[in-house]
Design a protein around this motif. Sequence first.
Motif, PDB file in Angstrom:
ATOM      1  N   UNK A 118       0.870  -1.169   0.000  1.00 16.67           N
ATOM      2  CA  UNK A 118       0.000   0.000   0.000  1.00 16.67           C
ATOM      3  C   UNK A 118       0.906   1.217   0.000  1.00 16.67           C
ATOM      4  N   UNK A 119       0.740   2.101  -0.967  1.00 16.93           N
ATOM      5  CA  UNK A 119       1.618   3.253  -1.113  1.00 16.93           C
ATOM      6  C   UNK A 119       1.546   4.170   0.095  1.00 16.93           C
ATOM      7  N   UNK A 120       2.665   4.866   0.361  1.00 18.06           N
ATOM      8  CA  UNK A 120       2.715   5.797   1.487  1.00 18.06           C
ATOM      9  C   UNK A 120       1.667   6.895   1.337  1.00 18.06           C
ATOM     10  N   UNK A 121       1.432   7.314   0.088  1.00 20.81           N
ATOM     11  CA  UNK A 121       0.404   8.334  -0.139  1.00 20.81           C
ATOM     12  C   UNK A 121      -0.966   7.865   0.328  1.00 20.81           C
ATOM     13  N   UNK A 122      -1.279   6.593   0.076  1.00 28.33           N
ATOM     14  CA  UNK A 122      -2.574   6.050   0.472  1.00 28.33           C
ATOM     15  C   UNK A 122      -2.710   6.076   1.996  1.00 28.33           C
ATOM     16  N   UNK A 123      -1.647   5.671   2.684  1.00 31.04           N
ATOM     17  CA  UNK A 123      -1.682   5.676   4.151  1.00 31.04           C
ATOM     18  C   UNK A 123      -1.795   7.093   4.695  1.00 31.04           C
ATOM     19  N   UNK A 124      -1.020   8.033   4.108  1.00 29.50           N
ATOM     20  CA  UNK A 124      -1.081   9.411   4.581  1.00 29.50           C
ATOM     21  C   UNK A 124      -2.465  10.011   4.341  1.00 29.50           C
TER      22      UNK A 124
END
Length: 428
Positions: free
Chosen positions: A28-34
């Motif tokens: 899961x991309x860092x952007x998605x988590x952020x």
Amino acid sequence: MYLSSSRAADSAAGTGTGSPRSRAGRRVAANVLALGVVSFLTDVSSEMVSSVLPLYYTSVLGLTMLQTGFLDGLFNGASVFLRLAGAHLADRFHARKPVAVAGYALSAVCKLGLPAAGASLPGISTVLAVDRSGKGLRTAPRDALISLSSTPGAQGRAFGVHRTLDTAGAFGGPLIAFAVLSAVATAYDAVFMASFCVAAVGVLVLLLFVRERRGPRPERRPVTLGAAFGLLREGAFGRTCLCVMLLETATISDAFVYLSLQRQDDLAARWFPLLALGTAAPYLLLSLPLGSLSDRLGPWRLFLAGHVCFLTVLALLASSRGGPVVLVAVLVLHGVFYAATDAPLMAHAAALLPAHSRTSGFAVLQSLQALGMFASSLLFGLAYRYLGPHPTLYAFGLGLLLCLVASAVLVRAVLPRPLNAPTAKEAK
């Protein structure tokens, strides 16, 4: 062909090149988590307000169900035109993050407007319209950032992770509102002020931790509003938008679900915010599993199955006299409905839209959703006033059943395709 396109999409999304599809699908991309954290905080803020607003309308302001329907429709439908304009700017200038920041910040500031508006109906209407305009600005750019930061075969999972964090906020918001109202009785202003503080933190997280995925610009034609609406002429996407709008018109808003339950069981005012938790709990638990399931079974099938759950909700509200078993069943099915429709719908749309105009495509779809919500709230308020609760619920149930049949016929399930794969028209 699929693997090469997938690797290109992975590179554009910043997820690495040459990775095996199975390993990429698990990441899961860092952007998605952020963005999930941003939505968590924002949903804590917004659900603190929305969980008490229906009761605030009826018990403090003394509004009728028709007036409540108008405000609820305004709450959901006011963002349509600004949503399209914001998405156009985000796609045209590759500025999805700035548009999202503007939307989140606008909604945060509006939390301060609610105590300032007091008991003024025009004042509250204005604040809600501006708040929903902020939501309209941010939603499509945010979803485009999620989609373009994720691999083609993991769209449902990415949206499922985001919606899980988002729903955790929806779970926490009513709890905080309940705690505040328990401590200060009916001092709704305290809820509104606390909501603003949480929303402001969410804006800071967005500014500091979310990155704009710029990459190459693959479009072959300029991104215009006309081109955005031209997406409706694409067969599968146009039929999807039509069916989604009809299905939204045939469902009823959260406010009316909770008010129907509250009146059936005569719940005390301080317990009202907790009704939203009954919806949020299954939504929180099932968003990620059902989002991942949609990648395997097809998101449209899951989307329609979710509406079957809502059809059961309407049947229970229309035919029952209340009671704890029915209350729990309605709230659980309501949560399953959201888990089965929210992330899968975005995954379905992502498979139909080219990458360079995905924000605009999402905005068109979400705007038609909002128009359906607006029409639903107005129709429900009118019907409730002149027909009464049970005939109104039966009528909406029949309408939803007909729309489900039409949607199953008009839109076939589609398999996900690579993010940067050309549409059928571009391939020619």
